[in-house]
Design a protein around this motif. Structure first.
Motif, PDB file in Angstrom:
ATOM      1  N   SER A  49      -1.722  -1.669  -9.925  1.00  0.00           N
ATOM      2  CA  SER A  49      -2.238  -2.697  -9.018  1.00  0.00           C
ATOM      3  C   SER A  49      -2.715  -3.923  -9.787  1.00  0.00           C
ATOM      4  O   SER A  49      -2.496  -5.062  -9.356  1.00  0.00           O
ATOM      5  N   ARG A 107      -2.308   4.243 -10.415  1.00  0.00           N
ATOM      6  CA  ARG A 107      -2.399   3.248  -9.346  1.00  0.00           C
ATOM      7  C   ARG A 107      -3.207   2.024  -9.747  1.00  0.00           C
ATOM      8  O   ARG A 107      -2.841   0.892  -9.429  1.00  0.00           O
ATOM      9  N   LEU A 108      -4.331   2.254 -10.466  1.00  0.00           N
ATOM     10  CA  LEU A 108      -5.188   1.128 -10.822  1.00  0.00           C
ATOM     11  C   LEU A 108      -4.471   0.157 -11.750  1.00  0.00           C
ATOM     12  O   LEU A 108      -4.434  -1.056 -11.497  1.00  0.00           O
ATOM     13  N   GLN A 111       0.822  -1.204   0.000  1.00  0.00           N
ATOM     14  CA  GLN A 111       0.000   0.000   0.000  1.00  0.00           C
ATOM     15  C   GLN A 111       0.860   1.259   0.000  1.00  0.00           C
ATOM     16  O   GLN A 111       0.547   2.250  -0.663  1.00  0.00           O
ATOM     17  N   PRO A 151       1.295   8.274  -8.967  1.00  0.00           N
ATOM     18  CA  PRO A 151       0.180   9.173  -9.318  1.00  0.00           C
ATOM     19  C   PRO A 151      -1.146   8.411  -9.300  1.00  0.00           C
ATOM     20  O   PRO A 151      -1.194   7.211  -9.583  1.00  0.00           O
ATOM     21  N   GLU A 152      -2.221   9.092  -8.985  1.00  0.00           N
ATOM     22  CA  GLU A 152      -3.517   8.429  -8.846  1.00  0.00           C
ATOM     23  C   GLU A 152      -3.958   7.741 -10.129  1.00  0.00           C
ATOM     24  O   GLU A 152      -4.531   6.649 -10.096  1.00  0.00           O
ATOM     25  N   ARG A 153      -3.671   8.375 -11.282  1.00  0.00           N
ATOM     26  CA  ARG A 153      -4.126   7.772 -12.541  1.00  0.00           C
ATOM     27  C   ARG A 153      -3.378   6.483 -12.874  1.00  0.00           C
ATOM     28  O   ARG A 153      -3.843   5.702 -13.705  1.00  0.00           O
ATOM     29  N   CYS A 179       2.055   1.813  -3.544  1.00  0.00           N
ATOM     30  CA  CYS A 179       0.988   2.360  -4.399  1.00  0.00           C
ATOM     31  C   CYS A 179       0.715   3.826  -4.088  1.00  0.00           C
ATOM     32  O   CYS A 179       0.395   4.612  -4.991  1.00  0.00           O
ATOM     33  N   ASP A 180       0.847   4.208  -2.823  1.00  0.00           N
ATOM     34  CA  ASP A 180       0.590   5.598  -2.451  1.00  0.00           C
ATOM     35  C   ASP A 180       1.618   6.553  -3.042  1.00  0.00           C
ATOM     36  O   ASP A 180       1.345   7.764  -3.136  1.00  0.00           O
ATOM     37  N   GLN A 181       2.780   6.062  -3.421  1.00  0.00           N
ATOM     38  CA  GLN A 181       3.802   6.942  -3.998  1.00  0.00           C
ATOM     39  C   GLN A 181       3.568   7.207  -5.482  1.00  0.00           C
ATOM     40  O   GLN A 181       4.240   8.054  -6.071  1.00  0.00           O
TER      41      GLN A 181
END
Length: 378
Positions: free
Chosen positions: A213, A209-210, A198, A205-207, A201-203
């Motif tokens: 993952s 992460r998916l 986790q 960019p949001e776009r 993944c937090d490091q």
């Protein structure tokens, strides 16, 4: 209700006179060529960096292997006790199991040492007599010269042998260091892998992460599936080889079965090499007839592994053509020796599963189809 059409695609930019004179096939090939060259440069750079830190890379890989093996056990124990003692019991149990197998091998060799020396001397004499007879008709003095030459070679290169032994001792220290680092990594991967993942993944960019993952989840499922499958295949091969060698009366049946277990981690070529060693032992101790039976065992084990075990055990985790597996093993061996041969197939399988997942189809059976829940990432 139909979806409204999107904006029309913009037309390609116009070509100048120089570009129009180049055939379209060459333009397309050139566009692909420089992109492939760029990818090759990046891959080469990545492997160069891994080569400089290959001990760390091997330790992390072994840590992931240990995690893939111990994580289900720790998860099962965690249902009845807190997670820290569950992880500790799983890790200590695994270490005790490995050390017990090594102690069993050492005890077997120590018990059979005297008889083995006598059998091997008699076997070598028997082989020499057979080579002196038809159809070989080799001269008897040839073997005496061979023994004297070996003795002279050892005496002349004594300093080289001593330096080689010292080098082997330093390599042993390196191996123990890598194993210690692998165990250290596996403890934290098994205990708090989700929190570490986790944080990674937090490091991002949001776009991203998916997709990251999804790809990483497919990679971990494939890696754990391959690890569990190859362990089952190796254990089955070792049991079959041990039973066969014990029934044939071949000495060192337990150590040779353990050698088969380790060699099975190199697909296609590991088992034949281990059984070839068993055939040499059988030839020196029991004669050519038993050696031929062991050679036939190589063929039988190869057929069972290739046509029964791998399709049944590995197909749900790894979908690679045998030609791809062979090329991966040989390429890995050329690039990094034995370690490369071991790592090549799971690496190729993981890359392929990530590619399949990111392009929209995971290429893997669902949890309902496979009868198992996907393993979480470490």
């Amino acid at each position: 209700m139909s979806t409204p059409p999107g904006p029309p695609a913009s037309p390609p930019p116009p070509l100048n006179d120089a570009q129009e004179r180049v055939p379209r096939v060459l333009r397309t090939a050139g566009a692909y060529a420089w992109r492939l060259i760029a990818i090759g440069v990046v891959v080469r750079f990545a492997f160069s960096v891994l080569g400089e830190f290959h001990r760390v890379a091997v330790a992390v890989f072994l840590g992931l292997v240990i995690t893939a093996v111990l994580r289900p056990v720790a998860g099962l124990l965690a249902r009845y006790m807190p997670r820290p003692p569950a992880v500790a019991i799983a890790l200590i149990g695994g270490i005790v199991l490995v050390l017990g197998a090594l102690a069993l091998v050492g005890e077997t060799v120590a018990e059979q040492r005297t008889g083995l020396e006598r059998e091997f001397v008699a076997g070598v004499d028997r082989i020499e007599r057979q080579l002196e007879q038809a159809p070989f008709h080799l001269p008897a003095h040839m073997f005496d010269d061979l023994q004297s030459r070996v003795g002279r070679l050892l005496s002349e290169h004594r300093s080289t042998l001593i330096s080689t032994a010292l080098t082997g001792a330093s390599r042993l220290v390196e191996v123990l260091t890598v194993l210690a680092l692998a165990l250290f990594c596996s403890v934290f991967f098994t205990y708090s892998g989700e929190r570490q993942w986790q944080w990674v993944c937090d490091q991002l960019p949001e776009r991203a992460r998916l997709r990251f993952s999804v790809g990483a989840g497919a990679a971990w499922r494939t890696f754990t599936g391959y690890t569990h499958g190859i362990l089952l295949v190796a254990a089955t091969n070792a049991v079959l080889v041990g039973i066969a060698l014990f029934a044939l009366g071949v000495p060192l049946a337990v150590p040779l079965a353990l050698l088969e277990f380790v060699a099975a981690f190199i697909p296609l070529i590991g088992s034949p090499i281990a059984l070839a060693v068993a055939a040499v032992v059988a030839l020196a101790s029991k004669g050519p007839l038993i050696a031929l039976v062991v050679v036939a065992l190589i063929v039988v084990i190869g057929q069972i592994e290739g046509h029964l075990l791998h399709p049944l055990v590995m197909s749900w985790a790894v979908r690679l053509h045998p030609v791809v597996v062979a090329l991966a093993v040989v390429g890995g061996a050329v690039a990094a020796g034995v370690i490369g041969a071991v790592v090549a197939v799971p690496l190729v399988a993981v890359v392929w599963s990530v590619y399949q997942a990111l392009r929209g189809g995971t290429g893997e059976p669902s949890a309902a189809q496979s009868g198992r829940a996907p393993h979480p990432t470490p």
